[in-house]
Enzyme design. Structure first.
Site, PDB file in Angstrom:
ATOM      1  N   HIS A 132       0.826  -1.216   0.000  1.00 40.31           N
ATOM      2  CA  HIS A 132       0.000   0.000   0.000  1.00 40.31           C
ATOM      3  C   HIS A 132       0.858   1.264   0.000  1.00 40.31           C
ATOM      4  CE1 HIS A 132      -3.027  -2.650   2.428  1.00 40.31           C
ATOM      5  NE2 HIS A 132      -3.018  -2.965   1.137  1.00 40.31           N
TER       6      HIS A 132
ATOM      7  N   LYS B 172       6.777   6.122   6.701  1.00 42.48           N
ATOM      8  CA  LYS B 172       6.364   5.296   7.850  1.00 42.48           C
ATOM      9  C   LYS B 172       7.578   4.815   8.636  1.00 42.48           C
ATOM     10  CE  LYS B 172       2.416   3.784   5.157  1.00 42.48           C
ATOM     11  NZ  LYS B 172       1.991   2.825   4.134  1.00 42.48           N
TER      12      LYS B 172
ATOM     13  N   TYR C  72       3.073   1.438  13.837  1.00 46.83           N
ATOM     14  CA  TYR C  72       3.815   2.328  12.956  1.00 46.83           C
ATOM     15  C   TYR C  72       3.344   3.773  13.021  1.00 46.83           C
ATOM     16  CZ  TYR C  72       0.044   0.904   9.679  1.00 46.83           C
ATOM     17  OH  TYR C  72      -1.154   0.591   9.077  1.00 46.83           O
TER      18      TYR C  72
ATOM     19  N   ASP D  91      -6.809  -6.298  -1.334  1.00 47.12           N
ATOM     20  CA  ASP D  91      -5.403  -6.513  -1.722  1.00 47.12           C
ATOM     21  C   ASP D  91      -5.257  -7.546  -2.836  1.00 47.12           C
ATOM     22  OD1 ASP D  91      -3.895  -6.003   1.593  1.00 47.12           O
ATOM     23  OD2 ASP D  91      -4.765  -4.635   0.103  1.00 47.12           O
TER      24      ASP D  91
HETATM   25  C1  LIG Z   1      -4.683   2.464   7.116  1.00 47.70           C
HETATM   26  C2  LIG Z   1      -5.902   2.917   7.864  1.00 47.70           C
HETATM   27  C3  LIG Z   1      -7.079   2.191   7.844  1.00 47.70           C
HETATM   28  N1  LIG Z   1      -8.172   2.631   8.541  1.00 47.70           N
HETATM   29  C4  LIG Z   1      -9.369   1.813   8.524  1.00 47.70           C
HETATM   30  C5  LIG Z   1      -9.923   1.532   7.129  1.00 47.70           C
HETATM   31  C6  LIG Z   1     -10.496   0.151   7.210  1.00 47.70           C
HETATM   32  O1  LIG Z   1     -11.855   0.212   7.618  1.00 47.70           O
HETATM   33  C7  LIG Z   1      -9.690  -0.531   8.320  1.00 47.70           C
HETATM   34  C8  LIG Z   1      -8.653  -1.497   7.805  1.00 47.70           C
HETATM   35  O2  LIG Z   1      -7.903  -0.818   6.812  1.00 47.70           O
HETATM   36  P1  LIG Z   1      -6.954  -1.633   5.834  1.00 47.70           P
HETATM   37  O3  LIG Z   1      -7.616  -2.911   5.427  1.00 47.70           O
HETATM   38  O4  LIG Z   1      -6.504  -0.672   4.763  1.00 47.70           O
HETATM   39  O5  LIG Z   1      -5.737  -1.991   6.812  1.00 47.70           O
HETATM   40  P2  LIG Z   1      -4.337  -2.603   6.338  1.00 47.70           P
HETATM   41  O6  LIG Z   1      -4.527  -3.588   5.250  1.00 47.70           O
HETATM   42  O7  LIG Z   1      -3.614  -3.002   7.570  1.00 47.70           O
HETATM   43  O8  LIG Z   1      -3.612  -1.343   5.684  1.00 47.70           O
HETATM   44  C9  LIG Z   1      -2.323  -0.915   6.072  1.00 47.70           C
HETATM   45  O9  LIG Z   1      -1.448  -1.884   5.588  1.00 47.70           O
HETATM   46  C10 LIG Z   1      -0.155  -1.505   5.172  1.00 47.70           C
HETATM   47  C11 LIG Z   1       0.821  -2.402   5.883  1.00 47.70           C
HETATM   48  C12 LIG Z   1       0.231  -0.094   5.305  1.00 47.70           C
HETATM   49  O10 LIG Z   1       1.412   0.248   5.240  1.00 47.70           O
HETATM   50  C13 LIG Z   1      -0.799   0.940   5.433  1.00 47.70           C
HETATM   51  O11 LIG Z   1      -0.529   1.725   6.565  1.00 47.70           O
HETATM   52  C14 LIG Z   1      -2.175   0.473   5.512  1.00 47.70           C
HETATM   53  O12 LIG Z   1      -2.665   0.509   4.191  1.00 47.70           O
HETATM   54  O13 LIG Z   1      -9.029   0.540   9.052  1.00 47.70           O
HETATM   55  C15 LIG Z   1      -8.155   3.791   9.272  1.00 47.70           C
HETATM   56  O14 LIG Z   1      -9.171   4.166   9.886  1.00 47.70           O
HETATM   57  N2  LIG Z   1      -7.004   4.549   9.295  1.00 47.70           N
HETATM   58  C16 LIG Z   1      -5.878   4.151   8.612  1.00 47.70           C
HETATM   59  O15 LIG Z   1      -4.845   4.851   8.680  1.00 47.70           O
END
Ligand SMILES: Cc1cn([C@H]2C[C@H](O)[C@@H](COP(=O)(O)OP(=O)(O)O[C@H]3O[C@H](C)C(=O)[C@H](O)[C@H]3O)O2)c(=O)[nH]c1=O
Length: 180
Positions: free
Chosen positions: A61, A71, A131, A167
């Protein structure tokens, strides 16, 4: 703290100094002053935490400019294989990646500058991933890169990772319009 830079203006592994005693141990996980003295003067505005079981892969991402995020990542429990992919179009290392194994027993950290796609694979159950980000979350600016794009050649050390539906359908490098 020890700073190990992989590329010019690229990712950096940081190994903090740990103070052990009969109670356990203490270490400073972040100091603006120490990081700035070592070339990382990024100001962070948001801290995130995720918890993953073994086999989860989150990424790759990034957020597009002007909302790009640098980050500083680490694990508070467990181990994770962390990956940063250079997506800066004019970079001589465009499309290349740097891998860093994060281990809660070593307390090591990984700084990923803007212009890199980021992801990690959880190598243990209850991997607590923490992070700092240099820009606030902006879902409208979110971008991604397909974890197993053959053009990236990343060895994630996982056979069948657990991915979010989002993803699984991310674009390949040749289709990417990252804005960097
Ligand atoms: C990233 C983020 C997400 N959210 C909410 C949005 C979704 O409802 C839920 C899960 O989000 P997501 O599926 O995008 O989470 P990850 O797959 O862990 O995403 C992260 O994974 C990789 C490792 C990264 O480096 C990024 O920081 C980030 O994209 O949290 C938020 O409210 N705030 C945030 O900053």
């Amino acid at each position: 703290m020890e700073f190990k830079r992989f590329l010019m203006d690229g990712p950096v592994e940081i190994i903090p100094r740990r103070f052990g005693d009969a109670r356990g141990y203490f270490f400073e996980s972040y100091s603006y002053r120490v990081f700035a003295e070592n070339g990382i003067s990024t100001e962070f505005v948001q801290d995130n935490q995720s918890v993953s079981q073994r086999g989860v892969l989150r990424g790759l991402h990034f957020q597009k400019p002007p909302y790009a995020q640098a980050k500083l990542v680490r694990v508070a429990a467990g181990r994770a294989l962390d990956i940063a992919v250079d997506i800066r179009k004019n970079s001589p290392t465009y499309g290349q990646h740097i891998a860093c194994e994060l281990d809660a027993e070593k307390n090591n950290m990984f700084f990923i500058p803007e212009g890199f796609a980021h992801g990690f694979a959880a190598l243990t159950d209850n991997t607590i991933f923490m992070y700092k980000c240099s820009h606030y979350y902006n879902p409208a600016a979110e971008g991604g890169l397909l974890w197993n794009d053959p053009a990236l050649g990343i060895n994630w050390e996982l056979t069948e990772p657990i991915l979010s539906p989002k993803d699984i359908i991310l674009p390949k490098l040749q289709e990417l319009d990252s804005g960097f």
